[in-house]
Design an enzyme around this catalytic site. Structure first.
Site, short mmCIF file in Angstrom:
data_model
loop_
_atom_site.label_atom_id
_atom_site.label_comp_id
_atom_site.label_asym_id
_atom_site.label_seq_id
_atom_site.Cartn_x
_atom_site.Cartn_y
_atom_site.Cartn_z
N ARG A 294 2.99 4.80 6.38
CA ARG A 294 3.42 4.05 7.57
C ARG A 294 3.93 2.65 7.23
O ARG A 294 4.29 1.89 8.13
CB ARG A 294 2.25 3.94 8.55
CG ARG A 294 1.79 5.29 9.07
CD ARG A 294 0.43 5.19 9.72
NE ARG A 294 -0.59 4.77 8.75
CZ ARG A 294 -1.88 4.55 9.07
NH1 ARG A 294 -2.27 4.67 10.32
NH2 ARG A 294 -2.73 4.19 8.15
N CYS B 83 -5.68 0.20 7.04
CA CYS B 83 -5.65 0.66 5.65
C CYS B 83 -6.88 1.54 5.35
O CYS B 83 -8.02 1.08 5.46
CB CYS B 83 -5.62 -0.53 4.69
SG CYS B 83 -5.40 -0.03 2.96
N CYS C 282 0.85 -1.20 0.00
CA CYS C 282 0.00 0.00 0.00
C CYS C 282 0.89 1.25 0.00
O CYS C 282 2.00 1.24 0.51
CB CYS C 282 -0.90 0.00 1.23
SG CYS C 282 -2.07 1.40 1.27
N ASP D 208 0.47 3.76 1.70
CA ASP D 208 0.43 4.35 3.05
C ASP D 208 1.84 4.67 3.57
O ASP D 208 2.73 3.81 3.51
CB ASP D 208 -0.27 3.35 3.99
CG ASP D 208 -0.67 3.99 5.30
OD1 ASP D 208 0.23 4.49 6.01
OD2 ASP D 208 -1.87 3.97 5.62
N HIS E 279 -2.19 -4.04 5.02
CA HIS E 279 -1.97 -3.64 6.42
C HIS E 279 -3.27 -3.29 7.14
O HIS E 279 -4.19 -2.74 6.53
CB HIS E 279 -1.00 -2.45 6.48
CG HIS E 279 -1.55 -1.18 5.89
ND1 HIS E 279 -1.95 -0.12 6.66
CD2 HIS E 279 -1.78 -0.82 4.61
CE1 HIS E 279 -2.39 0.85 5.86
NE2 HIS E 279 -2.30 0.46 4.62
CO CO Z 1 -3.41 1.14 3.02
#
Ligand code: CO
Length: 212
Positions: free
Chosen positions: A46, A101, A42, A44, A98
């Protein structure tokens, strides 16, 4: 959060550290790459792939998008898989989703998100496929976490549907496709241990693309 101004200073320190440890580190990387892994994750912030796996530059080929989707009409993801499997001959393809998400959470809300609708529909399609199992989970957070996992598994299935993965696997026994889930709340990775061989067998009944 790293401030914009600090980035180049951080970069110089990072180069010094690597060069100190191994003077040929960058000159070696300049000649070629030979990663064993393709990581599809992803976007993302993090979930930084190299960091969570403790890997250096050169170790992992990476593709990231919102909610780690593998869509057959996405020329970007498909090109990455084609190159990583067909040319770099990676041994393992990892789809890593994750908990936490936002893409998966958004797909569970009845909201018009404009351009994102078509993208997130891929996740709604996963929900539809497992509606019985998901609707039976009463706790909304547990249901959401299960959808995160099922989305990872279905994206693994989408990887296995590609011609390059089927052909390369029949020829060489690689790549193996894995589904991992990362927990942003504690930093831990978990292998979902999807039954790769079983899925490949089922896929090949309908989606077989390698010549026999
Ligand atoms: Co995500």
């Amino acid at each position: 959060m790293t401030r914009y101004d600090e980035v180049f200073e951080n970069n110089r320190k990072w180069v010094e550290e690597h060069t100190h440890r191994d003077p040929n580190f960058f000159s070696r990387l300049a000649t070629s790459q030979d990663p064993d892994l393709l990581f599809i994750g992803c976007s993302d912030s993090r979930v930084p792939p190299n960091e969570i796996m403790g890997l250096d530059p050169g170790d992992v080929f990476v593709h990231r998008n919102v909610a780690n989707l593998v869509v057959s009409t996405d020329i970007n993801a498909q090109s990455v898989i084609e190159y990583a499997v067909g040319h770099l001959h990676v041994k393992h393809v990892i789809v890593c989703g994750h908990y936490g998400c936002g893409g998966v959470a958004a797909a569970m809300q009845p909201a018009d998100l404009g351009l994102l609708n078509g993208w997130l529909r891929e996740i709604r399609d996963v929900y539809r496929l497992y509606q019985g199992e998901l609707d039976a989970i009463e706790d909304p957070d547990a249901r959401y976490r299960r959808l995160v996992e099922l989305n990872i598994q279905e994206q693994c299935v989408n990887v296995i549907k590609t011609a390059v993965v089927q052909k390369q696997y029949v020829r060489t026994g690689h790549p193996i496709v894995h589904g991992w889930v990362y927990d942003v709340a504690n930093g831990l990775l978990r292998d979902l241990e999807i039954p790769f061989g079983e899925i490949l067998g089922e896929i090949q009944e309908i989606y077989r693309l390698e010549e026999t």
